[in-house]
Design a protein around this motif. Sequence first.
Motif, PDB file in Angstrom:
ATOM      1  N   PRO A 109       0.823  -1.215   0.000  1.00 38.43           N
ATOM      2  CA  PRO A 109       0.000   0.000   0.000  1.00 38.43           C
ATOM      3  C   PRO A 109       0.856   1.263   0.000  1.00 38.43           C
ATOM      4  N   ASP A 133      -4.956   1.116   0.189  1.00 40.55           N
ATOM      5  CA  ASP A 133      -5.638   0.260   1.171  1.00 40.55           C
ATOM      6  C   ASP A 133      -6.820   0.969   1.847  1.00 40.55           C
ATOM      7  N   SER A 139      -7.591  -0.193  -5.414  1.00 42.77           N
ATOM      8  CA  SER A 139      -8.114  -0.999  -4.304  1.00 42.77           C
ATOM      9  C   SER A 139      -7.390  -2.337  -4.292  1.00 42.77           C
ATOM     10  N   LEU A 140      -7.639  -3.119  -3.266  1.00 41.93           N
ATOM     11  CA  LEU A 140      -7.030  -4.443  -3.155  1.00 41.93           C
ATOM     12  C   LEU A 140      -7.488  -5.346  -4.297  1.00 41.93           C
ATOM     13  N   MET A 198       2.128 -10.197  -1.356  1.00 41.50           N
ATOM     14  CA  MET A 198       1.459  -8.954  -0.941  1.00 41.50           C
ATOM     15  C   MET A 198       1.791  -8.607   0.503  1.00 41.50           C
ATOM     16  N   LEU A 221      -3.092  -6.263   6.214  1.00 37.27           N
ATOM     17  CA  LEU A 221      -3.951  -6.580   5.066  1.00 37.27           C
ATOM     18  C   LEU A 221      -5.419  -6.642   5.469  1.00 37.27           C
ATOM     19  N   ALA A 262      -7.021  -3.332   4.667  1.00 37.64           N
ATOM     20  CA  ALA A 262      -7.254  -3.142   3.227  1.00 37.64           C
ATOM     21  C   ALA A 262      -8.455  -3.941   2.760  1.00 37.64           C
ATOM     22  N   ASP A 304     -12.257  -2.614   1.146  1.00 37.89           N
ATOM     23  CA  ASP A 304     -12.581  -2.969  -0.246  1.00 37.89           C
ATOM     24  C   ASP A 304     -13.980  -3.558  -0.310  1.00 37.89           C
TER      25      ASP A 304
END
Length: 397
Positions: A71, A108, A262-263, A303, A310, A313, A317
Amino acid sequence: MDSKKVNDKKLQSWSEINKERKRKKKEYKEKAIEAKKLKEMKQEVESAKNETAKNSIEEKKEISTLSIALPGSVLENAQTEELRAYLAGQIARAVCLYQVDEVIVFDDYADEDKSKATSVEDDFGFKTIRHCCGQLARILQYLECPQYLRKHFFPIHKDLKYSGLMNPLNAPHHLSSKDESEFREGVVTNKPVKPGKGSIVYIGLRQDVHVDKLLVEGARCTVKLHMDTMNTKKLKGIVVSPDIPRKETGIYWGYRVRLAKSLAQVFSECPYKDGYDLTIGTSDKGSSIDSFHCPSYKHALIMFGGVQGLEFALENDQTIKENDPELIFDHYLNTLPGQGSKTIRTEEAILISLAGLRSKLNPKFPPVSFNQNNGTNTIISPNNESIENVEDMSRFD
């Protein structure tokens, strides 16, 4: 009588001279026509040679790629603009050291409308995205670009104000004018050429190269030089894909930068036809890397999360329905079990994870080994053979 004979001789002499002139003129024309035909044949042979070279390049087996996603919000964790720039430089160094092919910078927060935005160009065109993501992408692009091309692609910008603080990548494609290489990065110039005769490209040498394709002025391209023309009046080459140097020689040729709003877009806008066949998420909540056995892959994605991981994020999303980040990856790993600090910064996680995974990764099509010791130049080969005599190129940054 004697004078008449002399006149006849003179007339005969001039007649012979005229005949001789006509004969020589005819010979000259024939030679000119022959030279023209020879030149045309030479051009046909050269174009056929170029086509054969291109076809042989295209037929070469593909190589497996490694991508990382992180991110852009990691820059917001830096206290000053100087630290932001240096942090981005650290990430670029890590990417280059482990020969990553693609870097995806994603948002994110996924709330572009509510944030300060900026416009940055990637392989898919211009994108408007959160400023921190755009700044990180711009710095990564700047550091990847060879030094002699930066003035052509990066005008003065506030995001690059502290670029002098960043350590140079010293990547293999960052060549000086003294370095000899079959491949070079270049920019198309506005120098005039005959219609259908290609373009003139500046490649960081005193002499520009004449390439086979007509390209848009100002475009960046990868050129494969005809080495037999290096010391001639006209330097020639062909335009190839940026992937070709690594496919042919195994030499690392830099990374691409992609932006994702976005993710979900990290996966949906994948540039590879069949997407990523191996996806790895990193988190302290994942399973230990010690028990990880990497399957064979063509295109792998690793990632990293930001300050809030994560999970944050994924929560922001709206496109992805899963609530657990472990479900959207093939493997969800803790790359440093038993860490001594409560948190691991993203720039640290990249180095730790790539170091830990390096011996475990199992590419289906590994690149050929590259080993070169060219005078003062040093390139680290994929098989880890270190070569001494490194030339410091920091003066070019």
